[in-house]
Design an enzyme around this catalytic site. Structure first.
Site, PDB file in Angstrom:
ATOM      1  N   HIS A   1       1.375   9.057  -0.017  1.00 11.26           N
ATOM      2  CA  HIS A   1       0.327   9.312   0.949  1.00 11.26           C
ATOM      3  C   HIS A   1       1.196   9.269   2.059  1.00 11.26           C
ATOM      4  O   HIS A   1       0.944   9.966   3.082  1.00 11.26           O
ATOM      5  CB  HIS A   1      -0.669   8.669   0.914  1.00 11.26           C
ATOM      6  CG  HIS A   1      -0.659   7.094   1.415  1.00 11.26           C
ATOM      7  ND1 HIS A   1      -0.565   6.124   0.385  1.00 11.26           N
ATOM      8  CD2 HIS A   1      -0.593   6.677   2.493  1.00 11.26           C
ATOM      9  CE1 HIS A   1      -0.257   4.917   1.200  1.00 11.26           C
ATOM     10  NE2 HIS A   1      -0.506   5.289   2.426  1.00 11.26           N
TER      11      HIS A   1
ATOM     12  N   ASP B   1       0.240   7.280  -6.542  1.00 10.41           N
ATOM     13  CA  ASP B   1       0.699   7.327  -5.220  1.00 10.41           C
ATOM     14  C   ASP B   1       2.070   6.863  -4.961  1.00 10.41           C
ATOM     15  O   ASP B   1       2.164   6.030  -4.224  1.00 10.41           O
ATOM     16  CB  ASP B   1      -0.357   6.233  -4.393  1.00 10.41           C
ATOM     17  CG  ASP B   1      -0.297   6.282  -2.924  1.00 10.41           C
ATOM     18  OD1 ASP B   1      -0.068   7.370  -2.622  1.00 10.41           O
ATOM     19  OD2 ASP B   1      -0.544   5.403  -2.294  1.00 10.41           O
TER      20      ASP B   1
ATOM     21  N   SER C   1       2.864   0.593   3.951  1.00 10.25           N
ATOM     22  CA  SER C   1       2.515   1.666   2.797  1.00 10.25           C
ATOM     23  C   SER C   1       4.072   1.888   2.522  1.00 10.25           C
ATOM     24  O   SER C   1       4.769   2.611   3.159  1.00 10.25           O
ATOM     25  CB  SER C   1       1.916   2.813   3.158  1.00 10.25           C
ATOM     26  OG  SER C   1       0.517   2.291   3.225  1.00 10.25           O
TER      27      SER C   1
END
Length: 423
Positions: free
Chosen positions: A144, A174, A253
């Site tokens: 993402h 992911d 992230s």
């Protein structure tokens, strides 16, 4: 006569007693008053700001007695140089005309306007360099973080900005892998075995919370749980993740979660946390286990994508079907309340070859109970293309089993977010 003498003596003693009591009361009152005066004086003296020079108020910095080479500090130093910021750049349409009273117009006065695309930073995340080979270095991050990019850049720990190419990405887990020039890369991280971690173990999260302005921020916490099941990616696939209370914020992230030996045991994913909780929750963060990360990395390096088995069906969760329709259309026994309903079967697909049909209700794949589309995909993705899997399903109220020959596959980097799920 004796009586008179005795009465006189009694009165004398009574007077002495009364005088003594009176003197005692007066003396005690005087003593109490004096004591109060002393206490009041002491209070005033102790609270009054002293007069005089302030030169004696200076101080100095003493030698730091704290251990600057503790376990956490050493672990951070060993990995810090491998942690990077990842910049997602996307095209932004801009007009080349001039702004007039009635909007944009061309500089020559005509009403036609032209536009060009300019790359601007759409989002920022983190990543970690795990391999250096010749002139190339490889970075793992979250899918993402790089999704929708027209160009990617990586900011190294020394502040050097380099371009990056996307090697491959996988929405189901992911994860994504980038390739950069290795000239300025001095440090690479190594992966530890995520199967060996235990709750309560100290860990560090490193990344760029809120963007590259805070690059290489480190937070400390523990492993809260080692095997949480969450929905990952955009297709709702269930995945097993590490839960930690180390602070993980937007921008973290793709950064590493490391143990006190400096080994990467997980890749932090704010996306998983926000998708699961619906809002920011303090003390609950999630990381993709390193063993899963390494498996995905190796497949992306080899093929540029992850190829997984596909049944070739579209489906809906049984929970989305009304009780009346479960009885009248699907003819399910009342004991069956969870599963997925096949809405369409692709001709020549794995499901078609096994004899599955529209309105069949899948309740089990292999030894795994199927409760919804996410659990079916999680069970299916444990198999490799070419393997066989036993499927349990209901048709017209009767339970059946079939063997699926998983010879078909699907590139799971593309997903369908509609209510009717595909696989």
């Amino acid at each position: 006569m004796n009586r008179i003498k005795q009465a006189f003596k009694d009165r004398l003693w009574l007077g002495v007693i009364i005088v003594g009591l009176f003197a005692g009361l007066i003396g005690g009152g005087i003593a109490l008053g004096i004591n109060n005066l002393v206490q009041h004086h002491e209070e005033v003296t102790s609270t009054r700001v002293p007069a005089g020079s302030n030169k004696s108020g200076g101080t100095k910095v003493n030698k730091n007695k704290a251990d600057l080479n503790g376990e956490a500090s050493q672990a951070y130093k060993s990995v810090q140089g491998a942690v990077v910021s990842v910049i997602n750049k996307q095209k932004v349409q801009q007009s080349s005309g001039t702004l007039g009273i009635f909007g944009y117009g061309s500089s020559n006065g005509s009403s036609d306007s032209s536009s060009d695309n300019k790359l601007e930073t759409a989002s920022e995340g983190s990543g970690v360099i795990y391999k250096k080979s010749g002139n190339s270095a490889y970075v793992v991050t979250n899918n993402h973080v790089v999704k929708g990019s027209n160009a990617l850049q990586v900011i190294l720990s020394n502040g050097k900005k380099v371009n990056a190419d996307l090697v491959g990405a996988d929405s189901a887990t992911d994860l994504a892998v980038l390739k950069i020039n290795a000239t300025n890369v001095k440090t690479v991280a190594s992966f530890g075995n995520s199967n060996s971690i235990v709750p309560g173990q100290d860990v560090l999260a490193i990344g760029s919370p809120m963007g590259s302005e805070y690059a290489n921020t480190v937070t400390k916490g523990i492993i809260s749980a080692k095997d949480r099941t969450l929905k990952a990616g955009t297709d709702g696939t269930l995945t097993s993740v590490i839960q930690t209370d180390a602070a993980i914020n937007s921008g973290n992230s793709g950064g590493p979660l490391i143990n006190m030996a400096g080994q990467v045991i997980g890749i932090n994913s704010m996306k998983l946390a926000s998708d699961t909780q619906g809002s920011s929750v303090e003390g609950i963060g999630f990381a993709i286990p390193s063993n899963e990360v390494v498996t995905i990395i190796n497949q992306l390096i080899k093929n540029g994508k992850i190829t997984r088995p596909s049944l070739g069906i579209s489906m809906v969760d049984l929970s989305n079907v009304t009780s009346d329709q479960q009885q009248s259309v699907l003819k399910l026994p009342t004991s069956v309340s969870k599963g997925v309903v096949i809405m369409d079967v692709n001709s020549g697909s794995v499901a078609d070859t096994a004899g599955l049909k529209k309105y069949d209700v899948i309740t089990k794949l292999g030894d795994t109970q199927v409760t919804d589309a996410g659990s079916l995909k999680a069970a299916l993705y444990k198999y490799k293309v070419g393997q066989n899997a036993k499927v349990t399903y209901y048709r017209d109220g009767q339970q059946h089993t079939a063997t699926l020959h998983l010879t078909k596959s699907a590139d799971t980097t593309s997903t369908d977010d509609s209510q009717q799920d595909n696989n």
